[in-house]
Design an enzyme around this catalytic site. Structure first.
Site, PDB file in Angstrom:
ATOM      1  N   GLY A  10      -4.803   7.506 -17.876  1.00 14.07           N
ATOM      2  CA  GLY A  10      -4.276   7.719 -16.760  1.00 14.07           C
ATOM      3  C   GLY A  10      -2.951   6.261 -17.224  1.00 14.07           C
ATOM      4  N   GLY A  13       0.768   5.627 -14.824  1.00 15.72           N
ATOM      5  CA  GLY A  13       0.351   5.068 -13.353  1.00 15.72           C
ATOM      6  C   GLY A  13       0.567   4.049 -13.289  1.00 15.72           C
ATOM      7  N   GLN A  14       0.458   4.014 -11.557  1.00 18.51           N
ATOM      8  CA  GLN A  14       0.257   2.830 -11.565  1.00 18.51           C
ATOM      9  C   GLN A  14      -0.458   1.183 -12.160  1.00 18.51           C
ATOM     10  OE1 GLN A  14       0.680   0.377  -7.112  1.00 18.51           O
ATOM     11  NE2 GLN A  14      -1.414   0.958  -7.568  1.00 18.51           N
ATOM     12  N   LEU A  66      -7.228  15.482 -19.006  1.00 20.05           N
ATOM     13  CA  LEU A  66      -8.496  15.261 -19.036  1.00 20.05           C
ATOM     14  C   LEU A  66      -9.050  16.639 -18.490  1.00 20.05           C
ATOM     15  CD1 LEU A  66      -9.364  12.765 -16.742  1.00 20.05           C
ATOM     16  CD2 LEU A  66      -9.665  12.526 -18.782  1.00 20.05           C
ATOM     17  N   SER A  91      -5.586  11.898  -7.846  1.00 19.11           N
ATOM     18  CA  SER A  91      -5.907  10.700  -6.978  1.00 19.11           C
ATOM     19  C   SER A  91      -5.882  10.642  -5.739  1.00 19.11           C
ATOM     20  CB  SER A  91      -5.150   8.937  -7.712  1.00 19.11           C
ATOM     21  OG  SER A  91      -3.581   9.032  -7.737  1.00 19.11           O
ATOM     22  N   THR A 133     -13.593   3.833  -6.595  1.00 18.48           N
ATOM     23  CA  THR A 133     -13.104   3.878  -4.709  1.00 18.48           C
ATOM     24  C   THR A 133     -13.612   3.766  -3.810  1.00 18.48           C
ATOM     25  OG1 THR A 133     -11.402   4.778  -3.885  1.00 18.48           O
ATOM     26  CG2 THR A 133     -12.847   6.375  -4.715  1.00 18.48           C
ATOM     27  N   GLU A 135     -13.243   4.842  -1.458  1.00 16.29           N
ATOM     28  CA  GLU A 135     -13.523   6.461  -0.827  1.00 16.29           C
ATOM     29  C   GLU A 135     -14.713   6.384  -0.405  1.00 16.29           C
ATOM     30  OE1 GLU A 135     -11.208   9.083   0.719  1.00 16.29           O
ATOM     31  OE2 GLU A 135      -9.973   7.175   1.355  1.00 16.29           O
ATOM     32  N   TYR A 157     -11.227  14.544  -2.792  1.00 18.90           N
ATOM     33  CA  TYR A 157     -10.617  13.158  -4.161  1.00 18.90           C
ATOM     34  C   TYR A 157     -12.389  12.472  -3.868  1.00 18.90           C
ATOM     35  CZ  TYR A 157      -9.339   9.172  -5.373  1.00 18.90           C
ATOM     36  OH  TYR A 157      -9.517   7.324  -6.144  1.00 18.90           O
ATOM     37  N   LYS A 161     -14.707  12.101  -6.747  1.00 18.10           N
ATOM     38  CA  LYS A 161     -15.185  10.711  -7.684  1.00 18.10           C
ATOM     39  C   LYS A 161     -16.861   9.481  -7.452  1.00 18.10           C
ATOM     40  CE  LYS A 161     -10.805   8.794  -9.329  1.00 18.10           C
ATOM     41  NZ  LYS A 161     -10.856   7.949  -9.525  1.00 18.10           N
TER      42      LYS A 161
HETATM   43  P1  NAP Z   1      -1.976   7.035 -10.788  1.00 21.30           P
HETATM   44  O1  NAP Z   1      -0.264   6.316 -10.057  1.00 21.30           O
HETATM   45  O2  NAP Z   1      -1.822   8.137  -9.406  1.00 21.30           O
HETATM   46  O3  NAP Z   1      -2.291   7.495 -11.909  1.00 21.30           O
HETATM   47  C1  NAP Z   1      -2.891   8.505 -11.923  1.00 21.30           C
HETATM   48  C2  NAP Z   1      -2.982   8.627 -13.749  1.00 21.30           C
HETATM   49  O4  NAP Z   1      -3.319   9.941 -14.091  1.00 21.30           O
HETATM   50  C3  NAP Z   1      -1.615   8.951 -14.009  1.00 21.30           C
HETATM   51  O5  NAP Z   1      -0.864   8.670 -15.522  1.00 21.30           O
HETATM   52  C4  NAP Z   1      -1.634  10.513 -14.691  1.00 21.30           C
HETATM   53  O6  NAP Z   1      -0.043  11.384 -14.804  1.00 21.30           O
HETATM   54  C5  NAP Z   1      -2.856  10.399 -15.279  1.00 21.30           C
HETATM   55  N1  NAP Z   1      -3.446  12.025 -14.439  1.00 21.30           N
HETATM   56  C6  NAP Z   1      -3.008  13.096 -13.741  1.00 21.30           C
HETATM   57  N2  NAP Z   1      -4.194  14.087 -13.672  1.00 21.30           N
HETATM   58  C7  NAP Z   1      -4.732  13.912 -15.794  1.00 21.30           C
HETATM   59  C8  NAP Z   1      -5.022  15.116 -16.109  1.00 21.30           C
HETATM   60  N3  NAP Z   1      -5.220  16.202 -15.933  1.00 21.30           N
HETATM   61  N4  NAP Z   1      -5.525  14.123 -17.193  1.00 21.30           N
HETATM   62  C9  NAP Z   1      -5.042  13.359 -17.834  1.00 21.30           C
HETATM   63  N5  NAP Z   1      -4.211  12.324 -16.959  1.00 21.30           N
HETATM   64  C10 NAP Z   1      -4.192  12.817 -15.599  1.00 21.30           C
HETATM   65  O7  NAP Z   1      -3.234   6.154  -9.958  1.00 21.30           O
HETATM   66  P2  NAP Z   1      -3.364   5.307  -9.773  1.00 21.30           P
HETATM   67  O8  NAP Z   1      -3.107   4.136  -8.542  1.00 21.30           O
HETATM   68  O9  NAP Z   1      -2.736   3.934 -11.208  1.00 21.30           O
HETATM   69  O10 NAP Z   1      -5.365   4.813  -9.910  1.00 21.30           O
HETATM   70  C11 NAP Z   1      -5.876   4.593 -10.914  1.00 21.30           C
HETATM   71  C12 NAP Z   1      -6.906   5.045 -11.072  1.00 21.30           C
HETATM   72  O11 NAP Z   1      -7.827   4.057  -9.886  1.00 21.30           O
HETATM   73  C13 NAP Z   1      -7.693   6.416 -10.484  1.00 21.30           C
HETATM   74  O12 NAP Z   1      -8.944   7.084 -10.895  1.00 21.30           O
HETATM   75  C14 NAP Z   1      -7.058   6.322  -8.857  1.00 21.30           C
HETATM   76  O13 NAP Z   1      -8.317   7.330  -8.333  1.00 21.30           O
HETATM   77  C15 NAP Z   1      -8.736   5.117  -8.913  1.00 21.30           C
HETATM   78  N6  NAP Z   1      -8.240   4.053  -7.375  1.00 21.30           N
HETATM   79  C16 NAP Z   1      -7.212   4.082  -7.179  1.00 21.30           C
HETATM   80  C17 NAP Z   1      -6.631   2.958  -5.802  1.00 21.30           C
HETATM   81  C18 NAP Z   1      -5.936   2.518  -6.248  1.00 21.30           C
HETATM   82  O14 NAP Z   1      -5.087   1.800  -4.657  1.00 21.30           O
HETATM   83  N7  NAP Z   1      -4.900   2.586  -6.686  1.00 21.30           N
HETATM   84  C19 NAP Z   1      -8.557   2.469  -5.667  1.00 21.30           C
HETATM   85  C20 NAP Z   1      -9.188   2.839  -5.990  1.00 21.30           C
HETATM   86  C21 NAP Z   1      -9.399   3.567  -7.308  1.00 21.30           C
HETATM   87  P3  NAP Z   1       0.712  11.937 -14.424  1.00 21.30           P
HETATM   88  O15 NAP Z   1       2.124  10.075 -14.479  1.00 21.30           O
HETATM   89  O16 NAP Z   1       1.051  12.526 -15.928  1.00 21.30           O
HETATM   90  O17 NAP Z   1       0.679  12.167 -13.660  1.00 21.30           O
HETATM   91  N1  GDD Z   2      -0.072   8.467   2.491  1.00 18.74           N
HETATM   92  C1  GDD Z   2      -0.318   9.062   3.512  1.00 18.74           C
HETATM   93  N2  GDD Z   2       1.492   9.167   4.242  1.00 18.74           N
HETATM   94  N3  GDD Z   2      -0.759   8.309   4.269  1.00 18.74           N
HETATM   95  C2  GDD Z   2      -0.569   8.004   5.372  1.00 18.74           C
HETATM   96  C3  GDD Z   2       0.809   8.304   5.565  1.00 18.74           C
HETATM   97  C4  GDD Z   2       1.826   9.515   5.496  1.00 18.74           C
HETATM   98  O1  GDD Z   2       2.659   9.451   5.726  1.00 18.74           O
HETATM   99  N4  GDD Z   2       0.811   8.203   7.206  1.00 18.74           N
HETATM  100  C5  GDD Z   2      -0.331   7.423   7.035  1.00 18.74           C
HETATM  101  N5  GDD Z   2      -1.277   7.836   6.481  1.00 18.74           N
HETATM  102  C6  GDD Z   2      -2.631   7.399   5.680  1.00 18.74           C
HETATM  103  C7  GDD Z   2      -3.318   8.192   5.449  1.00 18.74           C
HETATM  104  O2  GDD Z   2      -3.970   9.068   5.988  1.00 18.74           O
HETATM  105  C8  GDD Z   2      -4.562   7.128   5.170  1.00 18.74           C
HETATM  106  O3  GDD Z   2      -5.665   6.677   5.928  1.00 18.74           O
HETATM  107  C9  GDD Z   2      -3.910   5.908   4.687  1.00 18.74           C
HETATM  108  O4  GDD Z   2      -2.381   5.645   5.235  1.00 18.74           O
HETATM  109  C10 GDD Z   2      -3.661   5.694   3.249  1.00 18.74           C
HETATM  110  O5  GDD Z   2      -2.754   6.584   2.954  1.00 18.74           O
HETATM  111  P1  GDD Z   2      -2.830   6.516   1.256  1.00 18.74           P
HETATM  112  O6  GDD Z   2      -2.252   5.747   0.944  1.00 18.74           O
HETATM  113  O7  GDD Z   2      -2.301   7.790   0.633  1.00 18.74           O
HETATM  114  O8  GDD Z   2      -4.289   5.830  -0.113  1.00 18.74           O
HETATM  115  P2  GDD Z   2      -5.392   6.370   0.742  1.00 18.74           P
HETATM  116  O9  GDD Z   2      -6.133   5.280   1.118  1.00 18.74           O
HETATM  117  O10 GDD Z   2      -5.456   7.599   1.137  1.00 18.74           O
HETATM  118  O11 GDD Z   2      -6.092   7.208  -0.938  1.00 18.74           O
HETATM  119  C11 GDD Z   2      -5.446   5.210  -2.035  1.00 18.74           C
HETATM  120  O12 GDD Z   2      -7.099   4.678  -2.033  1.00 18.74           O
HETATM  121  C12 GDD Z   2      -7.933   5.087  -2.535  1.00 18.74           C
HETATM  122  C13 GDD Z   2      -8.518   4.294  -2.295  1.00 18.74           C
HETATM  123  O13 GDD Z   2      -9.189   3.783  -1.439  1.00 18.74           O
HETATM  124  C14 GDD Z   2      -5.689   6.632  -3.187  1.00 18.74           C
HETATM  125  O14 GDD Z   2      -4.838   4.983  -4.141  1.00 18.74           O
HETATM  126  C15 GDD Z   2      -7.016   6.540  -4.274  1.00 18.74           C
HETATM  127  O15 GDD Z   2      -6.254   7.306  -5.629  1.00 18.74           O
HETATM  128  C16 GDD Z   2      -8.140   5.364  -3.366  1.00 18.74           C
HETATM  129  O16 GDD Z   2      -9.344   6.269  -4.511  1.00 18.74           O
END
Ligand code: NAP
Ligand code: GDD
Length: 347
Positions: A10, A13-14, A66, A91, A133, A135, A157, A161
Site C-alpha cells: 500500500g 496510498g496516503q 495482495l 480501504s 482500524t 472501524e 470493510y 479488518k
Molecule cells: P489508501 O490511501 O486507500 O491506500 C491503500 C493502498 O492499498 C494503496 O496503495 C492501494 O493501491 C493499495 N491496495 C489496494 N488494494 C490492493 C491490492 N489488492 N493489492 C495491493 N495493494 C492494494 O489507504 P490509507 O488511508 O493510506 O490507509 C492505509 C491502511 O490503513 C489501510 O489498510 C486502511 O484500511 C488502514 N486504516 C486507515 C485509516 C485512515 O483513516 N486513513 C484508519 C485506520 C486504518 P492503489 O494506489 O493502486 O489503489
Molecule cells: N466518504 C464520505 N463521503 N463520507 C461521508 C460523506 C461523503 O460524502 N458524507 C458523510 N460522510 C460520513 C460517513 O458516513 C462517515 O460517517 C464519515 O463521514 C467518515 O467517512 P470517511 O471519510 O469515508 O471515513 P470512514 O470513517 O468511513 O473510514 C475511514 O476511517 C477508518 C478508521 O475509522 C477509512 O480511512 C477507513 O479505511 C479507516 O479504517
C-alpha cells in the site's frame, strides 16, 4: 551498519507514501508493493521516486497484489525484510458494501497471505505491522474506545479488518512472530484519497471558492470522527515495531468533531460563515456571497451508508507511557494543512 530493510504494502496510498518518506529519513532501504494500473499510480511518491536503473537506491518498487499469494511470497522471499508494514487495503467503507467479496479477499486474506509467507520462509525475526482500524468498534454504548473495548463491526470493510486483526494476533501467539496491530482512528492529510469525507470537503470548498464547482453534495452531516494527521500517525506505525514486545495499540487524538463541524471549519478558513437550514435530506448549507445568500452544501441520499458508525473517539490505555504520545497537528492544523494544499492546487 547494514541498513534495515522495510517492505510496505500500500505504498502508493496516503499512509504508505508518508511512511516511505519517514523510513527513508531513518536510513532504511524501503521496498514497496505497487499494483499494475492503466495509468501511473505513484503520484504520491513523486519526490522520492527513483529511477529503476539508479544504483544504491533508497526506494525499490515491485509489482504485486495482495490477492495473489505467489507475487507476495516471491517478494518477501527475495528481500527478506526486517519489517513489513501491511497498509494495503480496499480501504473505503462505503465501497466495501458494493464490493464485499473483493474487500474481504484483499483485507482479510491478503493479511493472512503475508503472515503465511513470513512463516513459510522461516522469517521469524521479521516484524509485522497490521493496519487495524477504529472501524472495529462501533457500539454506541462505549463513548470512548480503547484496546479493551469490545468490537462491533458495521461494514464488510470493518469485518474484513476484524479477521486481519485476529489472524495477526493468532500468528503472534501460535508461532511467536513479532506481529502487532495498530488500531488507528481516522487520519487525514493533503494526500488523503478524494472520496473520503475530509478531502472531499476541502477539495469542494476550494473549488467552490474559485467558482469551479457549485455544490458540495454530502451524506451524514452528524457523523462524528476522531480525526488526526497521517504525518503524525505513520510515526506511531514505525514506533509500534520498535517496541520490545509485539502489541495491539490504539492511536487517536481523543477529540471528536462532526462532519458538519469539519465543513464549518473549512468555510471559516476561506472567510465564510455557513448557515444551516432544513432537515434530513432537505438540509442545506448557505453562505453570504457578495451580499446574497448562496447555497453551497446539499445533502444527498447517494452518500448515506446501509449501516453507519455514528461516532468514534479513541483513548489508548498504553500510549502516554509507552510512546510518549505527542501529536504535532491539532484539528485546526489539519484543516489548515488540507485547505492550504487544496486552495493552491485548485486555483
Ligand atoms: P489508501 O490511501 O486507500 O491506500 C491503500 C493502498 O492499498 C494503496 O496503495 C492501494 O493501491 C493499495 N491496495 C489496494 N488494494 C490492493 C491490492 N489488492 N493489492 C495491493 N495493494 C492494494 O489507504 P490509507 O488511508 O493510506 O490507509 C492505509 C491502511 O490503513 C489501510 O489498510 C486502511 O484500511 C488502514 N486504516 C486507515 C485509516 C485512515 O483513516 N486513513 C484508519 C485506520 C486504518 P492503489 O494506489 O493502486 O489503489
Ligand atoms: N466518504 C464520505 N463521503 N463520507 C461521508 C460523506 C461523503 O460524502 N458524507 C458523510 N460522510 C460520513 C460517513 O458516513 C462517515 O460517517 C464519515 O463521514 C467518515 O467517512 P470517511 O471519510 O469515508 O471515513 P470512514 O470513517 O468511513 O473510514 C475511514 O476511517 C477508518 C478508521 O475509522 C477509512 O480511512 C477507513 O479505511 C479507516 O479504517
Amino acid at each position: 551498519m547494514k541498513k534495515k530493510i522495510a517492505l510496505i504494502t500500500g505504498i502508493t496510498g496516503q499512509d504508505g507514501s508518508y511512511l516511505a518518506r519517514l523510513l527513508i529519513k531513518k536510513n532504511y532501504l524501503v521496498h514497496g508493493i505497487i499494483r499494475r494500473s492503466s495509468s501511473f499510480n505513484t503520484g504520491r511518491l513523486e519526490d522520492i521516486y527513483e529511477d529503476p536503473f539508479k544504483k544504491n537506491k533508497k526506494l525499490i518498487l515491485h509489482y504485486g497484489d495482495l490477492t495473489d499469494f505467489s507475487s507476495i511470497n516471491s517478494i518477501i522471499a527475495k528481500i527478506k525484510p526486517n519489517e513489513i508494514y501491511n497498509l494495503a487495503a480496499q480501504s473505503h467503507v462505503a465501497v466495501s458494501f458494493k464490493t464485499p467479496e473483493y474487500t474481504t479477499n484483499v483485507n482479510a486474506l491478503g493479511t493472512l497471505r503475508i503472515l503465511e509467507s513470513i512463516l513459510h520462509n522461516n522469517l521469524l525475526n521479521t516484524k509485522f505491522y497490521q493496519a487495524s482500524t477504529s472501524e472495529l468498534f462501533g457500539n454506541p454504548e462505549y463513548k470512548t474506545q480503547n484496546e479493551n473495548t469490545p468490537f462491533y463491526t458495521k461494514s464488510p470493510y470493518g469485518t474484513s479488518k476484524l479477521f486481519a486483526y485476529w489472524i495477526t494476533k493468532n500468528y503472534r501467539e501460535s508461532y511467536g512472530i513479532f506481529a502487532s496491530n495498530g488500531i488507528l482512528f481516522n487520519h487525514e492529510s493533503p494526500f488523503r484519497g478524494e472520496t473520503f469525507v475530509t478531502k472531499k470537503i476541502t477539495r469542494a470548498i476550494s473549488r467552490i471558492f474559485f467558482n469551479k464547482q457549485k455544490y458540495l453534495y454530502i451524506g451524514n452531516l452528524n457523523s462524528k470522527r476522531d480525526w488526526g494527521h497521517a504525518k503524525d500517525y505513520v510515526h506511531f506505525q514505525w514506533k509500534i515495531l520498535q517496541q520490545r514486545k509485539p502489541m495491539d495499540v490504539v492511536i487517536s487524538t481523543n477529540r471528536q468533531f462532526s462532519v458538519r463541524q469539519f465543513i464549518e471549519e473549512c468555510c471559516k478558513f476561506v472567510g465564510w460563515k455557513i448557515k444551516w437550514s432544513g432537515r434530513g435530506l432537505n438540509e442545506i448549507g448557505k453562505i453570504n456571497y457578495e451580499g446574497k445568500e448562496k447555497t453551497i452544501v446539499k445533502v444527498s441520499k447517494k452518500y448515506l451508508r446501509p449501516n453507519e458508525l455514528e461516532a468514534l473517539k479513541g483513548k489508548s490505555i498504553h500510549t502516554n507511557k509507552t510512546f510518549k504520545f505527542k501529536l504535532k497537528y491539532s484539528f485546526k492544523d489539519l484543516v489548515k494543512d488540507m485547505m492550504e494544499y487544496d486552495l493552491k492546487h485548485n486555483k
